[in-house]
Structure formats: structure tokens, C-alpha cells
Design a protein around this motif. Structure first.
Motif, PDB file in Angstrom:
ATOM      1  N   LEU A  93      36.170  44.822  32.153  1.00  0.00           N
ATOM      2  CA  LEU A  93      37.035  43.806  33.362  1.00  0.00           C
ATOM      3  C   LEU A  93      37.256  45.069  34.403  1.00  0.00           C
ATOM      4  O   LEU A  93      37.295  44.489  35.474  1.00  0.00           O
ATOM      5  CB  LEU A  93      38.213  42.690  33.132  1.00  0.00           C
ATOM      6  CG  LEU A  93      37.642  41.744  31.646  1.00  0.00           C
ATOM      7  CD1 LEU A  93      38.684  40.863  31.546  1.00  0.00           C
ATOM      8  CD2 LEU A  93      35.917  41.645  32.550  1.00  0.00           C
ATOM      9  N   SER A  94      38.353  46.097  33.799  1.00  0.00           N
ATOM     10  CA  SER A  94      39.108  47.246  35.913  1.00  0.00           C
ATOM     11  C   SER A  94      38.057  47.493  35.780  1.00  0.00           C
ATOM     12  O   SER A  94      36.680  48.158  35.681  1.00  0.00           O
ATOM     13  CB  SER A  94      39.896  48.190  34.220  1.00  0.00           C
ATOM     14  OG  SER A  94      38.336  48.651  33.449  1.00  0.00           O
ATOM     15  N   ALA A  95      38.767  47.968  37.013  1.00  0.00           N
ATOM     16  CA  ALA A  95      37.523  48.935  37.257  1.00  0.00           C
ATOM     17  C   ALA A  95      37.262  50.397  37.735  1.00  0.00           C
ATOM     18  O   ALA A  95      36.119  50.511  37.659  1.00  0.00           O
ATOM     19  CB  ALA A  95      38.014  49.318  39.452  1.00  0.00           C
ATOM     20  N   GLY A  96      37.782  50.330  36.394  1.00  0.00           N
ATOM     21  CA  GLY A  96      37.786  52.138  35.908  1.00  0.00           C
ATOM     22  C   GLY A  96      36.580  52.339  35.898  1.00  0.00           C
ATOM     23  O   GLY A  96      35.819  53.024  35.048  1.00  0.00           O
ATOM     24  N   TRP A  97      35.122  51.332  34.943  1.00  0.00           N
ATOM     25  CA  TRP A  97      34.017  51.779  34.502  1.00  0.00           C
ATOM     26  C   TRP A  97      33.301  51.594  35.705  1.00  0.00           C
ATOM     27  O   TRP A  97      32.338  52.497  35.023  1.00  0.00           O
ATOM     28  CB  TRP A  97      33.613  50.121  33.809  1.00  0.00           C
ATOM     29  CG  TRP A  97      34.231  49.854  32.770  1.00  0.00           C
ATOM     30  CD1 TRP A  97      34.934  48.864  32.362  1.00  0.00           C
ATOM     31  CD2 TRP A  97      34.529  50.345  31.993  1.00  0.00           C
ATOM     32  NE1 TRP A  97      35.551  47.906  31.696  1.00  0.00           N
ATOM     33  CE2 TRP A  97      34.953  49.129  30.347  1.00  0.00           C
ATOM     34  CE3 TRP A  97      33.250  51.191  30.781  1.00  0.00           C
ATOM     35  CZ2 TRP A  97      35.245  49.652  28.680  1.00  0.00           C
ATOM     36  CZ3 TRP A  97      33.941  51.797  29.411  1.00  0.00           C
ATOM     37  CH2 TRP A  97      34.923  50.827  28.997  1.00  0.00           C
ATOM     38  N   ILE A  98      33.510  51.961  36.737  1.00  0.00           N
ATOM     39  CA  ILE A  98      32.022  52.009  37.553  1.00  0.00           C
ATOM     40  C   ILE A  98      33.167  53.414  38.589  1.00  0.00           C
ATOM     41  O   ILE A  98      33.901  53.264  39.451  1.00  0.00           O
ATOM     42  CB  ILE A  98      33.231  50.885  38.852  1.00  0.00           C
ATOM     43  CG1 ILE A  98      32.091  49.304  38.401  1.00  0.00           C
ATOM     44  CG2 ILE A  98      31.505  51.271  39.766  1.00  0.00           C
ATOM     45  CD1 ILE A  98      31.840  49.242  38.887  1.00  0.00           C
ATOM     46  N   ASP A  99      32.644  54.358  38.988  1.00  0.00           N
ATOM     47  CA  ASP A  99      33.162  55.634  39.630  1.00  0.00           C
ATOM     48  C   ASP A  99      32.348  55.343  41.193  1.00  0.00           C
ATOM     49  O   ASP A  99      31.957  56.092  41.791  1.00  0.00           O
ATOM     50  CB  ASP A  99      32.249  56.549  38.954  1.00  0.00           C
ATOM     51  CG  ASP A  99      32.631  57.027  37.890  1.00  0.00           C
ATOM     52  OD1 ASP A  99      34.072  56.814  37.426  1.00  0.00           O
ATOM     53  OD2 ASP A  99      31.794  57.485  37.145  1.00  0.00           O
ATOM     54  N   ALA A 100      33.758  54.092  42.034  1.00  0.00           N
ATOM     55  CA  ALA A 100      33.629  54.175  42.835  1.00  0.00           C
ATOM     56  C   ALA A 100      33.029  55.051  44.091  1.00  0.00           C
ATOM     57  O   ALA A 100      32.446  55.527  44.997  1.00  0.00           O
ATOM     58  CB  ALA A 100      34.257  52.726  43.223  1.00  0.00           C
ATOM     59  N   PRO A 101      34.772  56.026  43.758  1.00  0.00           N
ATOM     60  CA  PRO A 101      34.368  56.938  44.922  1.00  0.00           C
ATOM     61  C   PRO A 101      33.035  57.887  44.573  1.00  0.00           C
ATOM     62  O   PRO A 101      32.936  58.414  45.442  1.00  0.00           O
ATOM     63  CB  PRO A 101      35.469  58.373  44.035  1.00  0.00           C
ATOM     64  CG  PRO A 101      36.119  56.941  43.526  1.00  0.00           C
ATOM     65  CD  PRO A 101      35.045  56.556  43.019  1.00  0.00           C
ATOM     66  N   HIS A 102      32.056  58.346  43.864  1.00  0.00           N
ATOM     67  CA  HIS A 102      31.225  58.807  44.058  1.00  0.00           C
ATOM     68  C   HIS A 102      29.640  58.193  44.732  1.00  0.00           C
ATOM     69  O   HIS A 102      29.165  59.259  44.877  1.00  0.00           O
ATOM     70  CB  HIS A 102      30.615  58.961  42.640  1.00  0.00           C
ATOM     71  CG  HIS A 102      31.045  59.949  41.331  1.00  0.00           C
ATOM     72  ND1 HIS A 102      30.108  60.369  40.290  1.00  0.00           N
ATOM     73  CD2 HIS A 102      32.723  59.751  40.828  1.00  0.00           C
ATOM     74  CE1 HIS A 102      31.345  61.010  39.604  1.00  0.00           C
ATOM     75  NE2 HIS A 102      32.855  61.112  40.319  1.00  0.00           N
ATOM     76  N   TRP A 103      30.055  57.305  45.023  1.00  0.00           N
ATOM     77  CA  TRP A 103      29.725  56.308  46.088  1.00  0.00           C
ATOM     78  C   TRP A 103      29.424  57.474  47.320  1.00  0.00           C
ATOM     79  O   TRP A 103      27.903  56.942  48.297  1.00  0.00           O
ATOM     80  CB  TRP A 103      29.328  55.289  46.248  1.00  0.00           C
ATOM     81  CG  TRP A 103      29.090  53.876  45.481  1.00  0.00           C
ATOM     82  CD1 TRP A 103      28.889  54.406  43.960  1.00  0.00           C
ATOM     83  CD2 TRP A 103      30.363  52.927  45.069  1.00  0.00           C
ATOM     84  NE1 TRP A 103      29.625  53.369  42.903  1.00  0.00           N
ATOM     85  CE2 TRP A 103      29.668  52.209  43.667  1.00  0.00           C
ATOM     86  CE3 TRP A 103      30.892  51.864  45.381  1.00  0.00           C
ATOM     87  CZ2 TRP A 103      30.021  50.901  43.209  1.00  0.00           C
ATOM     88  CZ3 TRP A 103      30.860  50.784  45.019  1.00  0.00           C
ATOM     89  CH2 TRP A 103      30.178  50.561  43.633  1.00  0.00           C
ATOM     90  N   PHE A 104      30.113  57.450  47.794  1.00  0.00           N
ATOM     91  CA  PHE A 104      30.803  57.993  49.054  1.00  0.00           C
ATOM     92  C   PHE A 104      30.660  60.015  49.348  1.00  0.00           C
ATOM     93  O   PHE A 104      30.773  60.075  50.080  1.00  0.00           O
ATOM     94  CB  PHE A 104      31.636  57.712  49.725  1.00  0.00           C
ATOM     95  CG  PHE A 104      32.508  56.333  49.952  1.00  0.00           C
ATOM     96  CD1 PHE A 104      31.575  55.779  50.917  1.00  0.00           C
ATOM     97  CD2 PHE A 104      32.876  56.375  48.640  1.00  0.00           C
ATOM     98  CE1 PHE A 104      31.460  54.047  50.724  1.00  0.00           C
ATOM     99  CE2 PHE A 104      33.141  54.008  48.812  1.00  0.00           C
ATOM    100  CZ  PHE A 104      32.365  53.782  49.838  1.00  0.00           C
ATOM    101  N   ALA A 105      30.593  60.172  48.213  1.00  0.00           N
ATOM    102  CA  ALA A 105      29.966  61.811  47.525  1.00  0.00           C
ATOM    103  C   ALA A 105      28.523  62.693  47.995  1.00  0.00           C
ATOM    104  O   ALA A 105      27.686  61.761  47.759  1.00  0.00           O
ATOM    105  CB  ALA A 105      30.303  62.412  46.244  1.00  0.00           C
TER     106      ALA A 105
END
Length: 318
Positions: A93-105
Motif C-alpha cells: 500500500l505504500s508509495a514505495g512501489w512507485i518510482d514517482a521521481p522518474h516521471w519527471f526525469a
């Protein structure tokens, strides 16, 4: 979805996880049963979260563990299973499964991938596994932003027509090249700048917006916390810290919690720790970036602890 909506959903998922863990242990009394029914009926979101948590929990019946829990044949097995369920639910359930910073790279690496890129000015960057870098060059500055992970920089010098300083921004600080080669690492614990050639100026602003800077010479590193609190430059095991560039991970008397956090950057899913004091156990060794499962096997054997794999989502060390 707004931040408020995200917070509300996270709270609902956490409540659902708590109910599922409680159902897996001692049977609920009449009052708790009424509370659960009322909570599920209060909102469609509650019921949906409960069903998701229930489905995830059902995957934990490995070798009869769940049945042992429900029948309470062994108190230790029940406690272990409940903790395993909690750990997996938290991970899922944690956001750790998703590499959100990579969306802006502009450049990013997948788990297990190590990549070399050449920037427009001729500078070369080695990106560690699960790392992300954004480029913000201008007429006055060669600025890049390290969004996540580790990057090793070989900076094209300021000679000839190149007059712009090279700056790496990460969280609440920057590293400005005064030489040519250095590494910046950004994770949940803050930012480390390790210098392998010449020197780097590290500058931050803390929570009170007060500036501070330090010159980091060759063979040393400086750390600043997520809030911008900057420490002094100190001697660093440069070869060990940069060994990932040649496909190795080197740990010298490192706490298991830190080792696991590092290993998690090289694999999909998560390695989880369960057990009081387990994260403080010490680990030393050289491991292959390409064989994280082998590293886990070696580490757990040396420490005399066990592992269990729960579907493809998580491996638990306990």
C-alpha cells in the motif's frame, strides 16, 4: 486526485489493513464485530479497501501459516504470520512501489539497470540502478537535478568557450564541481556527496532558510539531511561507495537495515525485515549487483536468519 484525497485514501487503506491483521489473529468479540460491520458500511471506499486487503492477505497462506494462525496451534506462528501480513500490506500500500521521481526525469534507470549517458556539454554521468536525473542547462549554468538514487559525474571542465559552472541540485542543497569527478547519492536519509577527484562545494539551506556550505576534498564526502542540515566533510571509503559502477555492492560492518534498503534498489518488489533488532545486525561482504537473490541467501545464511517469499511482491527476512 488532491493531496487531501491521497491522505484520506491512505488512511482508509491503513484501517483496512489493521482490520485484516486483527481478523487473522484472535477472533473478534461481538463489539469488535459490530465495529467492523459499521466501518465497512460507512463508505464504499471502506468496503473496497477491505476487499483489497482481504485478497492480499489470502496470498499469505504459505505452507499452512494462515491456518496455523487461525487455529492458534502455536502462538509464535500466529505472531509471525500477523507480522508478515502487516509487512506485506504496508509494502503493497505504500508509495514505495512507485518510482514517482522518474516521471519527471530526462534520464532514468530501471531496477537492476546501470547506465552511462553523455550530456550536451560532454560531461559523462553513470546512473546507478533506480536513479533519476533531470537536465536544466541554461546560458549561465549547467544545472542537473538528482531526483533519486546515485549518479557519478565526470564533468567537462570550464575551458575554451565553456564558462558555466556545473551544479548538481538534490533536495535542499547543491554540489558545485570545482574539479571533475564526484558522486551524489539521494535517498530517504538525505544526500551524500563523495569526491573522487579534486573538490566540490556543497551548499544547503536548512529549515530556517539559513545557508551553509563546505568544501569537500578528494577522498572525502559530506552529508546533509532532508531538511538541509549539513555536516562536515569526512574521509570516505570511495572504492566501496562507487563499486556499483563495476557491478559490485560492498558493505563493511553495515547495519542490515541499510543493506536491505540498498539491495531494494536493484530488484523489483521489496525485501522486508521483520523482527526486533534485526535491522541492527551487521553485514560485511562483496555482492553482485546482478544477483540480489544470491546476496540475500548469503546474508541470511551468515546471520542465521530465515526468509520467506510472499508471491512476487516481497521477500521477508525474519
Amino acid at each position: 486526485m488532491t493531496d487531501t484525497d491521497d491522505d484520506r485514501q491512505a488512511a482508509t487503506e491503513a484501517q483496512a489493513a489493521d482490520w485484516i491483521i486483527r481478523l487473522g489473529g484472535t477472533p473478534l468479540g461481538p463489539e469488535d464485530q459490530r465495529s467492523l460491520r459499521a466501518w465497512r458500511a460507512a463508505s464504499p471506499a471502506h468496503e473496497a479497501a477491505f476487499r483489497r486487503a482481504s485478497a492480499l492477505w489470502s496470498d499469505l497462506d504459505v505452507g499452512g501459516w494462515q491456518k496455523k494462525t487461525r487455529r492458534r496451534r502455536h502462538a509464535a506462528a500466529a505472531a509471525t504470520t500477523g507480522a508478515l501480513g502487516c509487512a506485506l500490506l504496508f509494502a503493497g500500500l505504500s508509495a514505495g512501489w512507485i518510482d514517482a521521481p522518474h516521471w519527471f526525469a530526462d534520464y532514468a534507470t530501471a531496477p537492476g539497470e546501470i547506465r552511462t549517458v553523455r550530456l550536451a556539454d560532454g560531461s559523462i554521468v553513470d546512473l546507478d540502478s533506480r536513479s533519476a536525473l533531470a537536465i536544466h542547462y541554461s546560458a549561465t549554468e549547467r544545472r542537473v537535478a538528482l531526483l533519486d538514487g546515485s549518479a557519478y559525474f565526470k564533468v567537462a571542465p570550464m575551458i575554451g568557450d565553456e564558462h558555466r559552472p556545473f551544479v548538481v541540485a538534490a533536495a535542499r542543497g547543491t554540489a558545485t564541481a570545482l574539479g571533475t569527478q564526484f558522486m551524489v547519492t539521494r535517498d530517504a536519509g538525505g544526500v551524500d556527496t563523495t569526491v573522487t577527484e579534486h573538490s566540490v562545494r556543497v551548499a544547503t539551506r536548512n529549515a530556517d532558510n539559513l545557508p551553509r556550505s563546505v568544501i569537500v576534498p578528494e577522498g572525502q564526502r559530506a552529508h546533509y539531511d532532508p531538511d538541509g542540515t549539513l555536516g562536515m566533510a569526512q574521509a570516505a571509503p570511495v572504492a566501496a561507495l562507487t563499486a556499483w559502477r563495476t557491478g559490485q555492492l560492498v558493505f563493511d560492518d553495515a547495519p542490515l537495515s541499510r543493506v536491505v534498503a540498498h539491495l531494494n534498489r536493484y530488484r523489483r518488489g521489496r525485501i522486508l525485515l521483520m523482527g526486533r533488532g534485526l535491522g541492527e545486525r551487521r553485514v560485511s561482504g562483496v555482492f553482485s549487483c546482478a544477483d540480489i537473490d544470491g546476496a540475500v541467501t548469503t546474508i541470511t545464511r551468515e546471520l542465521g536468519v530465515k526468509t520467506i517469499t510472499l508471491t512476487r511482491l516481497a521477500t521477508v527476512i525474519y
